[in-house]
Design a protein around this motif. Structure first.
Motif, PDB file in Angstrom:
ATOM      1  N   GLU A  13       0.922  -1.230  -0.101  1.00  0.00           N
ATOM      2  CA  GLU A  13       0.243   0.292   0.340  1.00  0.00           C
ATOM      3  C   GLU A  13       1.315   1.432   0.161  1.00  0.00           C
ATOM      4  OE1 GLU A  13      -2.442  -0.062   3.033  1.00  0.00           O
ATOM      5  OE2 GLU A  13      -4.047  -1.808   2.852  1.00  0.00           O
ATOM      6  N   GLU A  71     -11.851  -8.261  -0.844  1.00  0.00           N
ATOM      7  CA  GLU A  71     -11.499  -7.415  -0.014  1.00  0.00           C
ATOM      8  C   GLU A  71     -10.159  -6.107  -1.121  1.00  0.00           C
ATOM      9  OE1 GLU A  71     -11.710  -3.365   1.493  1.00  0.00           O
ATOM     10  OE2 GLU A  71     -12.953  -5.011   1.186  1.00  0.00           O
ATOM     11  N   GLN A  75     -10.449  -3.110  -4.155  1.00  0.00           N
ATOM     12  CA  GLN A  75      -9.396  -2.566  -4.108  1.00  0.00           C
ATOM     13  C   GLN A  75      -8.800  -2.359  -5.563  1.00  0.00           C
ATOM     14  OE1 GLN A  75      -6.641  -3.469  -1.054  1.00  0.00           O
ATOM     15  NE2 GLN A  75      -8.336  -2.718  -0.050  1.00  0.00           N
ATOM     16  N   ASP A  78     -11.423   0.015  -7.138  1.00  0.00           N
ATOM     17  CA  ASP A  78     -11.528   1.512  -6.999  1.00  0.00           C
ATOM     18  C   ASP A  78     -10.049   1.919  -7.779  1.00  0.00           C
ATOM     19  OD1 ASP A  78     -14.060   0.727  -6.301  1.00  0.00           O
ATOM     20  OD2 ASP A  78     -13.093   0.440  -4.018  1.00  0.00           O
ATOM     21  N   ASN A  79      -9.292   1.383  -7.891  1.00  0.00           N
ATOM     22  CA  ASN A  79      -7.520   1.779  -8.370  1.00  0.00           C
ATOM     23  C   ASN A  79      -7.730   2.059  -9.959  1.00  0.00           C
ATOM     24  OD1 ASN A  79      -6.552   1.715  -5.612  1.00  0.00           O
ATOM     25  ND2 ASN A  79      -6.097   0.230  -5.438  1.00  0.00           N
TER      26      ASN A  79
END
Length: 204
Positions: A13, A71, A75, A78-79
């Motif tokens: 991250e 999950e 993510q 969304d990216n």
């Protein structure tokens, strides 16, 4: 691998990490061949944090990203930039539960196939071979028998000749064997024995 996948992915991250060198090589080879963008259908097996998936989408691929962690798939979606979201399809599933894979020109498996259980590996590998179109490529990694995780009964490890046997019917374009001490992404000491491979499925 002692830590959970959720913990493992957190190490990525906020970091700018390049796509796997094997994937970059495969994409470059397609570019050299002037392979049409509209025909680039790819699968990212064990996509994880999605670094490779995003690289493939940026290069014009339609990508099916597969991972067992729901999950990370959320993510990943969304990216992806809004104008590129229609290039991504996600599937939350473990390797053991896969019964088929769609026809593809590229299968990417960056450090993921070793985490397939040994008794399930050959079935999964046959799915990969069968889904690749003639002229399509595999890019990814296999762990060797000297890797420090070799005692994990839920992971698959290969000797050099076994890796070569997997690619009967392929032309191996890159094969690099790494056997050295290093660290994991979390900073723990580890001995790595890894085969880095790019291979093109033969036309006949």
């Amino acid at each position: 691998m002692s830590e959970s996948w959720e913990t493992h992915y957190r190490h990525f991250e906020g970091k700018k990490i390049p796509a796997a060198a094997t994937l970059s090589k495969a994409l470059a080879l397609f570019d050299e061949e002037q392979y049409p963008l509209q025909s680039r259908h790819a699968i990212d097996l064990g996509c994880g944090s999605g670094i490779d998936t995003q690289a493939m989408i940026q290069q014009g691929c339609q990508v099916l990203a597969i991972d067992q962690q729901e999950e990370v798939l959320h993510q990943l979606y969304d990216n992806i930039p809004t104008h590129k979201k229609n290039s991504l399809t996600t599937l939350c599933r473990s390797f053991e539960d896969l019964s088929e894979l769609p026809e593809s020109t590229l299968v990417n498996a960056s450090f993921s196939l070793p985490f397939c259980k040994p008794e399930k590996f050959h079935r999964l590998w046959q799915l990969i071979v069968d889904c690749l179109l003639p002229g399509g490529r595999f890019a990814g990694h296999f762990f060797g028998v000297e890797d420090s995780w070799r005692d994990n009964p839920d992971m698959t490890f290969h000797q050099s000749f076994e890796v070569q046997q997997l690619f009967s019917g392929f032309t191996i374009e890159t094969l690099k064997e790494i056997n050295k001490d290093g660290k994991t992404v979390s900073g723990k000491d580890k001995h790595w024995h890894v085969f880095h491979i790019v291979a093109r499925k033969n036309l006949v």
